[in-house]
Design an enzyme around this catalytic site. Structure first.
Site, PDB file in Angstrom:
ATOM      1  N   GLY A  96      43.809  83.043  16.705  1.00 52.23           N
ATOM      2  CA  GLY A  96      43.927  83.180  18.154  1.00 52.23           C
ATOM      3  C   GLY A  96      45.268  82.729  18.685  1.00 52.23           C
ATOM      4  O   GLY A  96      45.429  82.537  19.890  1.00 52.23           O
ATOM      5  N   ASN A 127      56.392  76.586  24.794  1.00 49.55           N
ATOM      6  CA  ASN A 127      56.020  75.775  23.627  1.00 49.55           C
ATOM      7  C   ASN A 127      56.300  74.294  23.845  1.00 49.55           C
ATOM      8  O   ASN A 127      55.434  73.440  23.616  1.00 49.55           O
ATOM      9  CB  ASN A 127      56.774  76.266  22.376  1.00 49.55           C
ATOM     10  CG  ASN A 127      56.453  77.712  22.051  1.00 49.55           C
ATOM     11  OD1 ASN A 127      57.137  78.618  22.519  1.00 49.55           O
ATOM     12  ND2 ASN A 127      55.406  77.939  21.279  1.00 49.55           N
ATOM     13  N   SER A 135      48.347  72.677  19.287  1.00 47.04           N
ATOM     14  CA  SER A 135      48.580  73.814  18.398  1.00 47.04           C
ATOM     15  C   SER A 135      47.512  74.844  18.705  1.00 47.04           C
ATOM     16  O   SER A 135      46.411  74.489  19.171  1.00 47.04           O
ATOM     17  CB  SER A 135      48.470  73.376  16.931  1.00 47.04           C
ATOM     18  OG  SER A 135      48.348  74.494  16.073  1.00 47.04           O
ATOM     19  N   HIS A 184      -2.387  92.424  13.466  1.00 48.26           N
ATOM     20  CA  HIS A 184      -2.025  93.594  12.653  1.00 48.26           C
ATOM     21  C   HIS A 184      -2.124  94.891  13.457  1.00 48.26           C
ATOM     22  O   HIS A 184      -2.366  95.957  12.893  1.00 48.26           O
ATOM     23  CB  HIS A 184      -2.917  93.697  11.407  1.00 48.26           C
ATOM     24  CG  HIS A 184      -2.883  92.494  10.529  1.00 48.26           C
ATOM     25  ND1 HIS A 184      -1.954  92.325   9.523  1.00 48.26           N
ATOM     26  CD2 HIS A 184      -3.664  91.386  10.510  1.00 48.26           C
ATOM     27  CE1 HIS A 184      -2.170  91.166   8.908  1.00 48.26           C
ATOM     28  NE2 HIS A 184      -3.196  90.575   9.504  1.00 48.26           N
ATOM     29  N   SER A 314      11.600 110.536  33.035  1.00 41.75           N
ATOM     30  CA  SER A 314      11.859 111.736  32.257  1.00 41.75           C
ATOM     31  C   SER A 314      12.570 112.771  33.101  1.00 41.75           C
ATOM     32  O   SER A 314      12.316 112.904  34.300  1.00 41.75           O
ATOM     33  CB  SER A 314      10.543 112.324  31.729  1.00 41.75           C
ATOM     34  OG  SER A 314      10.757 113.576  31.106  1.00 41.75           O
ATOM     35  N   LYS A 320       6.371 110.669  35.065  1.00 41.81           N
ATOM     36  CA  LYS A 320       6.469 109.730  33.952  1.00 41.81           C
ATOM     37  C   LYS A 320       7.323 108.531  34.366  1.00 41.81           C
ATOM     38  O   LYS A 320       8.420 108.690  34.904  1.00 41.81           O
ATOM     39  CB  LYS A 320       7.089 110.405  32.734  1.00 41.81           C
ATOM     40  CG  LYS A 320       6.915 109.646  31.430  1.00 41.81           C
ATOM     41  CD  LYS A 320       7.341 110.535  30.254  1.00 41.81           C
ATOM     42  CE  LYS A 320       6.976 109.897  28.932  1.00 41.81           C
ATOM     43  NZ  LYS A 320       7.758 108.686  28.671  1.00 41.81           N
ATOM     44  N   VAL A 321       6.813 107.335  34.124  1.00 45.75           N
ATOM     45  CA  VAL A 321       7.550 106.102  34.420  1.00 45.75           C
ATOM     46  C   VAL A 321       7.578 105.259  33.150  1.00 45.75           C
ATOM     47  O   VAL A 321       6.536 104.951  32.574  1.00 45.75           O
ATOM     48  CB  VAL A 321       6.880 105.306  35.560  1.00 45.75           C
ATOM     49  CG1 VAL A 321       7.662 104.013  35.822  1.00 45.75           C
ATOM     50  CG2 VAL A 321       6.793 106.157  36.830  1.00 45.75           C
ATOM     51  N   ASN A 322       8.763 104.895  32.699  1.00 52.96           N
ATOM     52  CA  ASN A 322       8.927 104.205  31.424  1.00 52.96           C
ATOM     53  C   ASN A 322       9.134 102.695  31.599  1.00 52.96           C
ATOM     54  O   ASN A 322       9.586 102.250  32.657  1.00 52.96           O
ATOM     55  CB  ASN A 322      10.119 104.792  30.658  1.00 52.96           C
ATOM     56  CG  ASN A 322       9.895 106.234  30.247  1.00 52.96           C
ATOM     57  OD1 ASN A 322       8.759 106.659  30.089  1.00 52.96           O
ATOM     58  ND2 ASN A 322      10.975 106.985  30.087  1.00 52.96           N
ATOM     59  N   GLU A 327      12.629  97.604  27.468  1.00 53.31           N
ATOM     60  CA  GLU A 327      13.538  98.285  26.541  1.00 53.31           C
ATOM     61  C   GLU A 327      14.955  97.727  26.645  1.00 53.31           C
ATOM     62  O   GLU A 327      15.667  97.617  25.633  1.00 53.31           O
ATOM     63  CB  GLU A 327      13.519  99.783  26.826  1.00 53.31           C
ATOM     64  CG  GLU A 327      12.208 100.439  26.421  1.00 53.31           C
ATOM     65  CD  GLU A 327      12.054 101.867  26.916  1.00 53.31           C
ATOM     66  OE1 GLU A 327      11.051 102.496  26.551  1.00 53.31           O
ATOM     67  OE2 GLU A 327      12.932 102.355  27.668  1.00 53.31           O
TER      68      GLU A 327
END
Length: 462
Positions: A96, A127, A135, A184, A314, A320-322, A327
């Site tokens: 860096g 410097n 440093s 499961h 969609s 359609k509602v996602n 997500e």
């Protein structure tokens, strides 16, 4: 363009740039990506350089007027006034050094302007003055820790706390909503929706606690080791005084590294911190994915909960509602897990006295903190707080669940329970009717034992 000079010769630099020749060389050498150091990291560099000047001036290490100008310029950098002059790619020299030089040059030019009115007057040297007692090899690892501590305190922990509280509120709200448990991905004995959400709340609470535990390690700063950890050219007590000033200004409990060789050669603290962030990401993924599944449907899925409707789902299927918020969280979690792998691999490359993948570590660590914090905040506000239970649907599925026969095991035995479950499933009947038909229990006994709400409370039913 103007001509700037460094130890390697002349370089053309944009006329209005507050950086100089060394930064321009890095701009030319590393046209790799569009990724730059974050605001939080530049804030940390400005904080460090300003504190160094506030110590070096009164101590007589550099001229008092220059030190005051440097401190003012560094504070301006800290507060964001010169962000557009921090132009370097993340993918650069592994120490860096280019970015430390970028900070030194910007601060030196601005400090010169404060002194003389001309930012090209060279009154302050990048410097000799701005980098006094430092440093790149101790500045950059210190800045990584400083930026990470601030980001965790200011962004991540409040967001995780808000998510915990929202999940706890839902756990209380859904305390009497009985539903089928699932293991499961298959039917299991009943639980309440409140118990599920209580588990999520505890999971996030434990994640927050894990993040809090990494903070003391990150509060340890490498500043004072200079080039290799020996502290050459740093006056005795200089780093400790600078760090104390940084702590006073920021409000965070920074302290000097116990072993500067470890602090510069190894990045184990950042690897450990990233591991905690990965664990939080994993927990958030689990919660978001469960919520997504529980809301699946609305007619042909589980549909035990309803999520807030935020946008059409969609371009071809009307109505359609996602589950867009879950997500989003899952994608953030995937990114953080990927960042953790990069940080882990970067941490492994501490060769001898210096790690040489620090810009990568800095970028990924701070990105992970920011992503998790913003995702948790948004998920809380736009999803969790608005979740509703479909109590009728949850009870319907629980009552159709043949695995409730488990509660009859103490009375009819496991083998008879298996027979009843298989016959109920094969014939489409409920378990209670099969058990009564076979004469193993009376209808009254079965009704009492198959109280699904009581099953969620543990112990032997009956």
């Amino acid at each position: 363009m103007r001509i700037e000079r460094d130890s390697m010769g002349e370089v053309q630099v944009p006329d209005d740039a507050y950086y100089g020749a060394s930064t321009q060389r890095a701009v030319d050498n590393f046209p790799i990506s569009d990724l730059k150091f974050s605001r939080r990291f530049i804030w940390a560099l400005g904080l460090l350089k300003g504190s160094a000047a506030r110590i070096s001036g009164p101590a007589g290490y550099i001229d008092g007027a220059k030190a005051a100008a440097i401190a003012q310029a560094a504070d301006e950098v800290r507060d964001g006034a010169f962000d557009h002059h921090f132009v370097l790619d993340i993918f650069q020299t592994g120490s860096g050094t280019s970015t430390n030089t970028n900070a030194n040059e910007v601060i030196a030019h601005r400090a010169s302007e404060i002194i003389s009115g001309d930012f090209l007057s060279k009154d302050v040297h990048p410097n000799d003055h701005v980098n006094f007692g430092q440093s790149s090899n101790d500045v950059i690892p210190a800045a990584i820790h400083v930026a990470a501590v601030a980001a965790i305190h200011e962004v991540l922990l409040p967001a995780l706390d808000g998510l915990c509280r929202a999940l706890e509120a839902k756990a209380a709200e859904f305390g009497d909503v009985v539903k089928s448990g699932r293991t499961h991905l298959m039917d299991a004995t009943p639980v309440t929706l409140g118990q599920e959400f209580g588990g999520y709340a505890t999971q996030m609470k434990k994640g927050k606690e894990r993040v809090e535990k990494i903070l003391p390690e990150l509060e340890e700063l490498a500043l004072g080791g200079t080039a290799v950890g020996s502290g050459l050219n740093a006056p005795d007590g200089f780093a400790a005084a600078v760090i104390a000033d940084m702590a006073a200004i920021s409000g965070y409990a920074f302290y000097e590294a116990e072993d500067h060789f470890e602090a510069q050669a190894a990045k184990d603290a950042t690897v450990n911190a990233s591991g905690a962030l990965k664990t939080v990401a994993t927990a958030m993924f689990k919660v978001a994915n469960d919520v997504r599944w529980l809301a699946s449907g609305p007619r042909t899925g589980i549909a035990e909960i309803k999520l807030p409707s935020l946008q059409p789902g969609s371009s071809i299927m009307p109505g359609k509602v996602n589950p867009v918020m879950p997500e989003m969280v899952m994608q953030v979690a995937a990114q953080v897990i990927g960042n953790d792998l990069a940080i882990t691999w970067g941490g492994a490359h501490g060769n001898f006295e210096l790690n040489v993948m620090m810009p990568l570590i800095a970028h990924n660590l701070l990105e992970s903190v920011g992503l998790l914090g913003k995702a948790a905040e948004t998920f809380t506000e736009k999803c969790v707080s608005g979740i509703e239970a479909d109590e009728d649907r949850a009870r319907e599925l629980a009552e159709r669940n043949i695995i409730v026969v488990t509660a009859l095991n103490p009375q009819i035995g496991y083998d008879n329970g298996a027979v009843a479950a298989k016959e109920a499933f094969a014939t489409g009947r409920n378990v209670a009717d099969v058990v009564v038909e076979k004469g193993w229990l009376t209808a009254e006994e079965v009704a009492e034992l198959l109280d699904i709400k009581r099953m969620t409370e543990g112990g032997v039913v009956g």
